[in-house]
Write a protein that holds these residues in place. Structure first.
Motif, PDB file in Angstrom:
ATOM      1  N   TYR A 199       9.126  -9.714  -3.073  1.00 42.09           N
ATOM      2  CA  TYR A 199       8.189  -8.840  -2.355  1.00 42.09           C
ATOM      3  C   TYR A 199       8.926  -7.624  -1.782  1.00 42.09           C
ATOM      4  CZ  TYR A 199       5.173  -7.262   1.419  1.00 42.09           C
ATOM      5  OH  TYR A 199       4.443  -6.491   2.262  1.00 42.09           O
ATOM      6  N   THR A 212       8.350  -3.649  -2.834  1.00 44.97           N
ATOM      7  CA  THR A 212       7.572  -2.805  -1.941  1.00 44.97           C
ATOM      8  C   THR A 212       8.408  -1.864  -1.092  1.00 44.97           C
ATOM      9  OG1 THR A 212       7.601  -4.520  -0.262  1.00 44.97           O
ATOM     10  CG2 THR A 212       5.738  -4.517  -1.750  1.00 44.97           C
ATOM     11  N   ARG A 213       9.700  -2.131  -0.891  1.00 47.97           N
ATOM     12  CA  ARG A 213      10.481  -1.290   0.009  1.00 47.97           C
ATOM     13  C   ARG A 213      10.716   0.096  -0.590  1.00 47.97           C
ATOM     14  NH1 ARG A 213      11.918  -1.665   5.348  1.00 47.97           N
ATOM     15  NH2 ARG A 213      12.398  -3.778   5.941  1.00 47.97           N
ATOM     16  N   LYS A 214      10.720   1.103   0.278  1.00 42.37           N
ATOM     17  CA  LYS A 214      11.001   2.465  -0.180  1.00 42.37           C
ATOM     18  C   LYS A 214      12.488   2.781  -0.125  1.00 42.37           C
ATOM     19  CE  LYS A 214       6.750   4.936   0.911  1.00 42.37           C
ATOM     20  NZ  LYS A 214       6.134   5.812   1.916  1.00 42.37           N
ATOM     21  N   ARG A 269      10.075  -6.863   6.136  1.00 47.58           N
ATOM     22  CA  ARG A 269       8.943  -6.204   6.765  1.00 47.58           C
ATOM     23  C   ARG A 269       9.322  -5.202   7.865  1.00 47.58           C
ATOM     24  NH1 ARG A 269       4.573  -5.028   4.623  1.00 47.58           N
ATOM     25  NH2 ARG A 269       3.753  -4.614   6.689  1.00 47.58           N
ATOM     26  N   THR A 324       7.075   0.773   3.335  1.00 48.52           N
ATOM     27  CA  THR A 324       6.693   0.117   2.095  1.00 48.52           C
ATOM     28  C   THR A 324       5.757   1.027   1.326  1.00 48.52           C
ATOM     29  OG1 THR A 324       4.921  -0.960   3.302  1.00 48.52           O
ATOM     30  CG2 THR A 324       6.925  -2.217   2.988  1.00 48.52           C
ATOM     31  N   ASN A 325       5.754   0.868  -0.006  1.00 48.14           N
ATOM     32  CA  ASN A 325       4.881   1.728  -0.806  1.00 48.14           C
ATOM     33  C   ASN A 325       3.449   1.214  -0.767  1.00 48.14           C
ATOM     34  OD1 ASN A 325       4.852  -0.420  -2.599  1.00 48.14           O
ATOM     35  ND2 ASN A 325       6.483   0.419  -3.842  1.00 48.14           N
ATOM     36  N   SER A 370       1.941  -2.407  -1.513  1.00 49.48           N
ATOM     37  CA  SER A 370       2.426  -3.519  -0.690  1.00 49.48           C
ATOM     38  C   SER A 370       1.435  -4.674  -0.616  1.00 49.48           C
ATOM     39  CB  SER A 370       2.729  -2.964   0.693  1.00 49.48           C
ATOM     40  OG  SER A 370       2.681  -3.932   1.653  1.00 49.48           O
ATOM     41  N   GLY A 408       2.031  -8.295  -2.219  1.00 49.20           N
ATOM     42  CA  GLY A 408       2.115  -9.403  -1.277  1.00 49.20           C
ATOM     43  C   GLY A 408       1.196 -10.544  -1.665  1.00 49.20           C
TER      44      GLY A 408
END
Lengths: 101, 187
Positions: free
Chosen positions: A19, A23-25, B26, B90-91, B94, B98
């Motif tokens: 995850y 998702t991290r930039k 997160r 986060t883009n 996300s 998730g």
């Protein structure tokens, strides 16, 4: 506590890492997430070793090579990111799109 | 059966590992994410201790906490000014990613707990015998993977230095005495 409990923890750790990697930039945060996934893989190897084949040596060799790979990956990845930071002035993976068609 | 009887240490170590891993992926401040990796790696070391892989507890603390984490924090602090921690980290994918991760993890967990694993009845060797066997295997039967790993580390070391070395000559630092003399400034 049986093998399946350790495998579930390892699977959860791997999915948390996946995850983060997706998702991290921040590029360094992506590498942190990849380290989480490599840890999950090592935990899996050692769980199988402990519960299924405690007398064999191969799983421990695999884990040792896996830790070596993690160290090499972190060193080269961070060097690449520092180079990108010098050239682009950013480490946001969404802004580094030179090869995007 | 070779199951582990201590439930509470396992629960504590799992909660420590997974909880801090969630914070790592997160949290907005990237330096905090780096520091939250420390309890995560220590939790994994605790799980190794529960699995009686004594050598790897030490290796985990030495390599991951001592080397990789310090390297990460070093790089984080070199580049932390470019990411504004007040903006989302986060883009926009996300939420779907998730959801996918939760569904996938739940499916894998269901499969793993539904399977009947046959535990081995072999005895777990004590720490000194285990570590001696591992060392003898590394210079005997498994010498080739050991040597390949060392060559890989050497290649990664050289590659990292070559990549991180700047190609341009570094700009000379302005001397404080030059600012006092306006004539000597370059055009």
């Amino acid at each position: 506590m049986n093998l399946s409990d350790f495998l579930v923890v390892s699977a959860l750790l791997f999915m948390i890492g996946a995850y983060g990697a997706f998702t991290r930039k921040n590029a360094i945060a992506v590498i942190l997430s990849i380290e989480l996934m490599l840890n999950a893989a090592n935990l899996n190897f050692l769980s199988f070793w402990r519960f299924l084949h405690p007398s064999s040596m191969e799983p421990q060799i695999f884990v040792l090579v896996g830790i070596t790979l993690a160290a090499a990956e972190a060193a080269v990845g961070l060097a690449v990111i520092l180079n990108i930071y010098r050239d682009f002035g950013t480490i946001n993976v969404e802004d580094i799109s030179l090869l995007k068609g | 059966m070779n199951s582990i009887d201590s439930h509470l240490p396992f629960l504590i170590m799992s909660a420590l590992t997974l909880g801090s891993a969630l914070v790592v992926v997160r949290v907005r401040n990237i330096v905090h994410a780096g520091f939250w990796l420390l309890p995560c790696f220590l939790g994994v070391a605790g799980l190794y201790a529960l699995l009686q892989a004594h050598f790897f507890v030490v290796v985990q603390v030495l390599i991951y906490v001592g080397a990789i984490l310090v390297l990460m924090l070093f790089a984080l602090m070199l580049t932390q000014d470019v990411m504004n921690p007040n903006k989302p980290q986060t883009n926009r994918m996300s939420l779907p990613i998730g959801l996918f991760c939760v569904v996938f993890a739940a499916g894998v967990a269901a499969i793993l707990t539904g399977h009947q694993w046959m535990n081995s009845r072999d005895v777990i060797l004590p720490a000194n015998v285990q570590t001696r066997q591992l060392g003898q295997a590394l210079i005997g039967e498994y010498a080739l993977p050991f040597e390949i790993a060392s060559v890989l580390l050497l290649a990664a070391l050289v590659g990292a230095i070559v990549l991180a070395k700047s190609e341009k000559e570094p700009a000379p630092l302005p001397l404080p005495s030059l600012e006092a003399l306006p004539d000597s400034k370059p055009e």
